[in-house]
Scaffold this motif. Structure first.
Motif, PDB file in Angstrom:
ATOM      1  N   ASP A 182      11.509  -5.744 -12.736  1.00 51.67           N
ATOM      2  CA  ASP A 182      10.225  -5.405 -13.350  1.00 51.67           C
ATOM      3  C   ASP A 182       9.168  -6.426 -12.959  1.00 51.67           C
ATOM      4  N   ASN A 183       7.889  -6.007 -13.113  1.00 51.59           N
ATOM      5  CA  ASN A 183       6.745  -6.819 -12.707  1.00 51.59           C
ATOM      6  C   ASN A 183       6.468  -7.942 -13.693  1.00 51.59           C
ATOM      7  N   LEU A 184       7.369  -8.889 -13.764  1.00 52.16           N
ATOM      8  CA  LEU A 184       7.215 -10.019 -14.683  1.00 52.16           C
ATOM      9  C   LEU A 184       7.342 -11.308 -13.892  1.00 52.16           C
ATOM     10  N   VAL A 221       9.244  -6.749  -6.702  1.00 45.36           N
ATOM     11  CA  VAL A 221       9.388  -5.366  -6.228  1.00 45.36           C
ATOM     12  C   VAL A 221       8.010  -4.778  -5.968  1.00 45.36           C
ATOM     13  N   ASP A 222       7.885  -3.955  -4.944  1.00 43.30           N
ATOM     14  CA  ASP A 222       6.584  -3.349  -4.676  1.00 43.30           C
ATOM     15  C   ASP A 222       6.709  -2.019  -3.942  1.00 43.30           C
ATOM     16  N   ARG A 223       6.298  -0.974  -4.603  1.00 42.95           N
ATOM     17  CA  ARG A 223       6.106   0.324  -3.977  1.00 42.95           C
ATOM     18  C   ARG A 223       5.310   1.179  -4.961  1.00 42.95           C
ATOM     19  N   ILE A 224       4.171   1.657  -4.542  1.00 41.84           N
ATOM     20  CA  ILE A 224       3.337   2.473  -5.428  1.00 41.84           C
ATOM     21  C   ILE A 224       3.963   3.862  -5.537  1.00 41.84           C
ATOM     22  N   LEU A 286       1.728 -13.806  -6.452  1.00 42.08           N
ATOM     23  CA  LEU A 286       0.807 -13.198  -5.479  1.00 42.08           C
ATOM     24  C   LEU A 286       0.624 -11.711  -5.777  1.00 42.08           C
ATOM     25  N   LYS A 287       1.743 -11.024  -5.946  1.00 41.52           N
ATOM     26  CA  LYS A 287       1.682  -9.571  -6.139  1.00 41.52           C
ATOM     27  C   LYS A 287       1.081  -9.212  -7.495  1.00 41.52           C
ATOM     28  N   LEU A 288       1.486  -9.950  -8.533  1.00 43.27           N
ATOM     29  CA  LEU A 288       0.974  -9.645  -9.876  1.00 43.27           C
ATOM     30  C   LEU A 288      -0.538  -9.831  -9.947  1.00 43.27           C
ATOM     31  N   LEU A 291      -2.191  -7.317  -6.380  1.00 46.56           N
ATOM     32  CA  LEU A 291      -2.006  -5.861  -6.513  1.00 46.56           C
ATOM     33  C   LEU A 291      -2.178  -5.422  -7.962  1.00 46.56           C
ATOM     34  N   ASN A 292      -1.348  -5.966  -8.855  1.00 45.92           N
ATOM     35  CA  ASN A 292      -1.337  -5.449 -10.218  1.00 45.92           C
ATOM     36  C   ASN A 292      -2.603  -5.812 -10.992  1.00 45.92           C
ATOM     37  N   GLY A 293      -3.135  -7.012 -10.786  1.00 45.58           N
ATOM     38  CA  GLY A 293      -4.369  -7.399 -11.475  1.00 45.58           C
ATOM     39  C   GLY A 293      -5.512  -6.486 -11.063  1.00 45.58           C
ATOM     40  N   THR A 294      -5.626  -6.223  -9.766  1.00 48.50           N
ATOM     41  CA  THR A 294      -6.684  -5.337  -9.286  1.00 48.50           C
ATOM     42  C   THR A 294      -6.452  -3.921  -9.811  1.00 48.50           C
ATOM     43  N   HIS A 295      -5.197  -3.503  -9.822  1.00 49.07           N
ATOM     44  CA  HIS A 295      -4.855  -2.188 -10.374  1.00 49.07           C
ATOM     45  C   HIS A 295      -5.340  -2.050 -11.815  1.00 49.07           C
ATOM     46  N   SER A 296      -5.068  -3.081 -12.645  1.00 47.58           N
ATOM     47  CA  SER A 296      -5.470  -2.977 -14.054  1.00 47.58           C
ATOM     48  C   SER A 296      -6.992  -2.888 -14.151  1.00 47.58           C
ATOM     49  N   ALA A 359      -1.552  10.542  -5.341  1.00 48.48           N
ATOM     50  CA  ALA A 359      -2.344  10.801  -6.551  1.00 48.48           C
ATOM     51  C   ALA A 359      -1.823   9.912  -7.681  1.00 48.48           C
ATOM     52  N   HIS A 360      -2.270   8.663  -7.699  1.00 50.83           N
ATOM     53  CA  HIS A 360      -1.788   7.687  -8.674  1.00 50.83           C
ATOM     54  C   HIS A 360      -2.804   7.614  -9.803  1.00 50.83           C
ATOM     55  N   GLN A 361      -2.408   7.989 -11.004  1.00 51.71           N
ATOM     56  CA  GLN A 361      -3.348   8.126 -12.111  1.00 51.71           C
ATOM     57  C   GLN A 361      -3.833   6.790 -12.666  1.00 51.71           C
ATOM     58  N   GLN A 364      -2.335   6.220 -16.084  1.00 48.78           N
ATOM     59  CA  GLN A 364      -0.949   5.699 -16.081  1.00 48.78           C
ATOM     60  C   GLN A 364      -0.962   4.165 -15.970  1.00 48.78           C
ATOM     61  N   ILE A 365      -1.806   3.639 -15.082  1.00 48.90           N
ATOM     62  CA  ILE A 365      -1.851   2.187 -14.890  1.00 48.90           C
ATOM     63  C   ILE A 365      -2.476   1.499 -16.109  1.00 48.90           C
ATOM     64  N   ALA A 366      -3.382   2.228 -16.785  1.00 49.28           N
ATOM     65  CA  ALA A 366      -4.053   1.642 -17.959  1.00 49.28           C
ATOM     66  C   ALA A 366      -3.116   1.462 -19.156  1.00 49.28           C
ATOM     67  N   GLU A 371       0.848  -5.830 -22.489  1.00 46.47           N
ATOM     68  CA  GLU A 371       2.041  -6.347 -21.798  1.00 46.47           C
ATOM     69  C   GLU A 371       1.714  -6.769 -20.363  1.00 46.47           C
ATOM     70  N   LYS A 372       0.592  -6.271 -19.834  1.00 50.75           N
ATOM     71  CA  LYS A 372       0.286  -6.500 -18.420  1.00 50.75           C
ATOM     72  C   LYS A 372      -0.791  -7.565 -18.195  1.00 50.75           C
ATOM     73  N   MET A 373      -1.815  -7.573 -19.065  1.00 46.83           N
ATOM     74  CA  MET A 373      -2.957  -8.463 -18.843  1.00 46.83           C
ATOM     75  C   MET A 373      -2.561  -9.938 -18.726  1.00 46.83           C
ATOM     76  N   GLN A 375      -0.014 -11.705 -17.404  1.00 43.13           N
ATOM     77  CA  GLN A 375       0.420 -12.196 -16.080  1.00 43.13           C
ATOM     78  C   GLN A 375      -0.493 -11.719 -14.947  1.00 43.13           C
ATOM     79  N   ARG A 376      -1.265 -10.665 -15.187  1.00 45.35           N
ATOM     80  CA  ARG A 376      -2.112 -10.127 -14.122  1.00 45.35           C
ATOM     81  C   ARG A 376      -3.489 -10.790 -14.096  1.00 45.35           C
ATOM     82  N   ILE A 377      -4.067 -11.005 -15.293  1.00 50.52           N
ATOM     83  CA  ILE A 377      -5.444 -11.512 -15.383  1.00 50.52           C
ATOM     84  C   ILE A 377      -5.496 -12.903 -16.014  1.00 50.52           C
TER      85      ILE A 377
HETATM   86  C1  CS2 Z   1       0.933  -0.524 -11.588  1.00 49.75           C
HETATM   87  C2  CS2 Z   1       2.305  -0.752 -10.953  1.00 49.75           C
HETATM   88  O1  CS2 Z   1       1.348   0.949 -13.395  1.00 49.75           O
HETATM   89  C3  CS2 Z   1       1.001  -0.189 -13.073  1.00 49.75           C
HETATM   90  O2  CS2 Z   1       0.676  -1.019 -13.897  1.00 49.75           O
HETATM   91  O3  CS2 Z   1       0.135  -1.633 -11.368  1.00 49.75           O
HETATM   92  O4  CS2 Z   1       3.245   0.151 -11.400  1.00 49.75           O
HETATM   93  C4  CS2 Z   1       2.235  -0.741  -9.415  1.00 49.75           C
HETATM   94  O5  CS2 Z   1       1.963   0.534  -8.932  1.00 49.75           O
HETATM   95  C5  CS2 Z   1       3.524  -1.242  -8.812  1.00 49.75           C
HETATM   96  O6  CS2 Z   1       3.794  -2.521  -9.318  1.00 49.75           O
HETATM   97  C6  CS2 Z   1       3.449  -1.269  -7.283  1.00 49.75           C
HETATM   98  O7  CS2 Z   1       4.517  -1.925  -6.765  1.00 49.75           O
END
Ligand code: CS2
Length: 483
Positions: A182-184, A221-224, A286-288, A291-296, A359-361, A364-366, A371-373, A375-377
């Motif tokens: 998991d992304n921790l 781990v990383d794969r969208i 790096l990834k959190l 990738l994940n910080g920008t995603h959030s 088509a990544h919602q 869904q990421i929100a 739990e995410k902010m 380590q990401r921000i």
């Molecule tokens: C995303 C991740 O849903 C989320 O919070 O940031 O699931 C992201 O798609 C994966 O970590 C990519 O490896």
């Protein structure tokens, strides 16, 4: 007709080995789309290259859906990779699937077998029941509390792992390796601390044995992987010529960085491009943050700007600029990572976010922001401050998250706040103006103390939030992008 055996599948799409000839070596907890697109696919490639009894039995802890999709298909499913070209193959690495809710007995019977050498996990951040600050378990988490009260019939991750390890110890069977996917941050050490603490509350000798004998390698781990849709299933049916209820779609990119500590062995994952490294924690940060910080950030801003998918966000000039800014800011908070050029990494991330076939919602990421902010921000913010980096990107991301938590519908339809702390978060913002919301949220238990005490940061967040609660998000984005 439904997919049940490889004889139905065109030869070119079959695995490069005979799945029935390989035994089970892995139990995976959390049988979702991500596992199917990532570890199951990489293990499939590794078995095609080097064999080994490394097939996977997948467990779902709560919903029987994944098991109901996979079990009737003997674990077979189509994996569709959508990029410039679409590629597909049928994955043979999953040998079985079961749901443990109500009766963990069959799963524990399997996990105590010596042939099971790895137990891997992707259950999302919230499901573990972690006390992250203390690298311990959170005894108030519902699953942890239930399993501490009834440890022989566990329902949660920590309870299941601990019970299976206890059964092996009693039988004199060497322990399996526990692999957190998991992304921790520093996920292996974090999980190790939580399992040892959980066990110590039941049996200090067991805890000492786990601490001294069980390997918990860290991984990045990383794969969208977006949730599968009817289109995923229709495309799979067209490709393989029969119905596939477990079809999964993902992007072409796939990365897994793993600490190479597997006392009972592991699949030849290096044949599938897996990177073995002693510096996993640096890759994970790096990834959190990037990738994940920008995603959030883009999920909160994009969702409230009426953009349902990440690719729509990237097609919006203002938001694309803010994505670029966030990536550049996050990059400046990081120590160098061997072999990674952060500028190229950022460009590659933007390209992946742009992928028009995925088509990544944003909604869904929100989900699960609390739990995410951190380590990401927030952890990036603390390092940015120490390095004198301009933190406006983190102000924007945080204000957009608070705006999401606020539940305000001044510029959008009503939506659900999906977060394990939803009730507490709603209570913190109810009836308050922007200043009041910020004052309440900055004191929440999941905000690190150094960040909670950063007055300048929170004043800027509050100022921006006033605007976000009064004007449409589209206007805010346009103004922010030209700042
Ligand atoms: C995303 C991740 O849903 C989320 O919070 O940031 O699931 C992201 O798609 C994966 O970590 C990519 O490896």
């Amino acid at each position: 007709m439904r997919l049940t055996n490889l004889g139905q599948v065109p030869v070119a799409l079959r695995p490069g080995y005979d799945p029935d000839a390989q035994g089970v070596g892995i139990v995976h907890i959390g049988l979702g789309a991500f596992h199917k697109a990532h570890q199951a696919a990489l293990t499939d490639t590794a078995m095609a290259a080097a064999g080994g009894d490394w097939r996977i039995v997948g467990l779902s802890l709560r919903s029987p859906k994944a098991a109901e999709e996979l079990a009737p298909q003997n674990g077979l499913f189509t994996l569709i990779e959508r990029g410039k070209d679409t590629r597909a193959r049928v994955i043979g690495s999953i040998a079985g699937a079961m749901c443990t809710a109500g009766d963990p007995g069959p799963a524990l019977d399997l996990m105590r077998q010596q042939s099971v050498r790895i137990v891997s996990i992707t259950v999302t951040e919230k499901a573990y029941g972690l006390d992250r600050a203390n690298r311990a378990c959170d005894p108030t988490h519902p699953a942890v509390a239930a399993d501490l009260a009834n440890p022989t019939a566990p329902q949660g991750v920590l309870g299941l792992i601990t019970r299976a390890l206890a059964l092996r110890r009693m039988a004199g069977t060497p322990p399996f390796t526990v692999l957190c996917c998991d992304n921790l941050p520093d996920n292996g050490h974090l999980l190790r601390g939580a399992v040892v603490d959980f066990a110590a509350r039941l049996d200090p000798d067991l805890a000492a044995w786990i601490g001294g004998n069980v390997a918990f390698p860290s991984t990045m781990v990383d794969r969208i992987t977006p949730a599968a849709t009817d289109r995923t299933r229709a495309d799979a049916a067209a490709l393989i010529g029969c119905d596939d209820h477990a079809a999964t779609e993902t992007e072409p990119f796939c990365q897994w960085v793993v600490e190479d500590h597997f006392p009972l062995g592991r699949p030849a994952w290096e044949t599938a491009g897996v990177i073995f490294s002693d510096a996993v924690a640096a890759f994970e940060t790096l990834k959190l943050r990037m990738l994940n910080g920008t995603h959030s950030m883009l999920a909160y801003a994009g969702f409230h700007a009426g953009l349902p998918f990440v690719r729509d966000v990237m097609a919006d000039a203002g938001l694309a600029r803010l994505v670029e800014r966030h990536l550049a800011t996050a990059a400046q908070t990081l120590p160098p990572v061997a072999g990674i050029d952060v500028t190229a990494y950022a460009a590659q991330l933007a390209e992946r976010f742009r992928n028009p076939a995925i088509a990544h919602q944003t909604f869904q990421i929100a989900m699960d922001g609390s739990e995410k902010m951190p380590q990401r921000i927030f952890s990036a913010l603390a390092d940015a401050r120490a390095r004198g980096v301009d933190v406006r990107a983190f102000v924007f991301a945080t204000a957009a998250w608070v705006r999401h938590v606020s539940g305000s519908t001044h510029d959008c339809a009503a939506y659900d706040l999906r977060d394990p702390r939803a009730e507490a978060l709603r209570a913190m913002v109810a009836g308050r103006d922007a200043d009041g919301m910020v004052a309440a949220l900055r004191g929440a238990d999941f905000i690190p103390a150094t960040v909670a005490g950063d007055d300048a940061f929170w004043s800027e967040v509050a100022l921006l939030l006033w605007d976000m609660l009064a004007r449409p998000m589209t206007d805010i984005i346009a103004a922010e992008a030209t700042r």
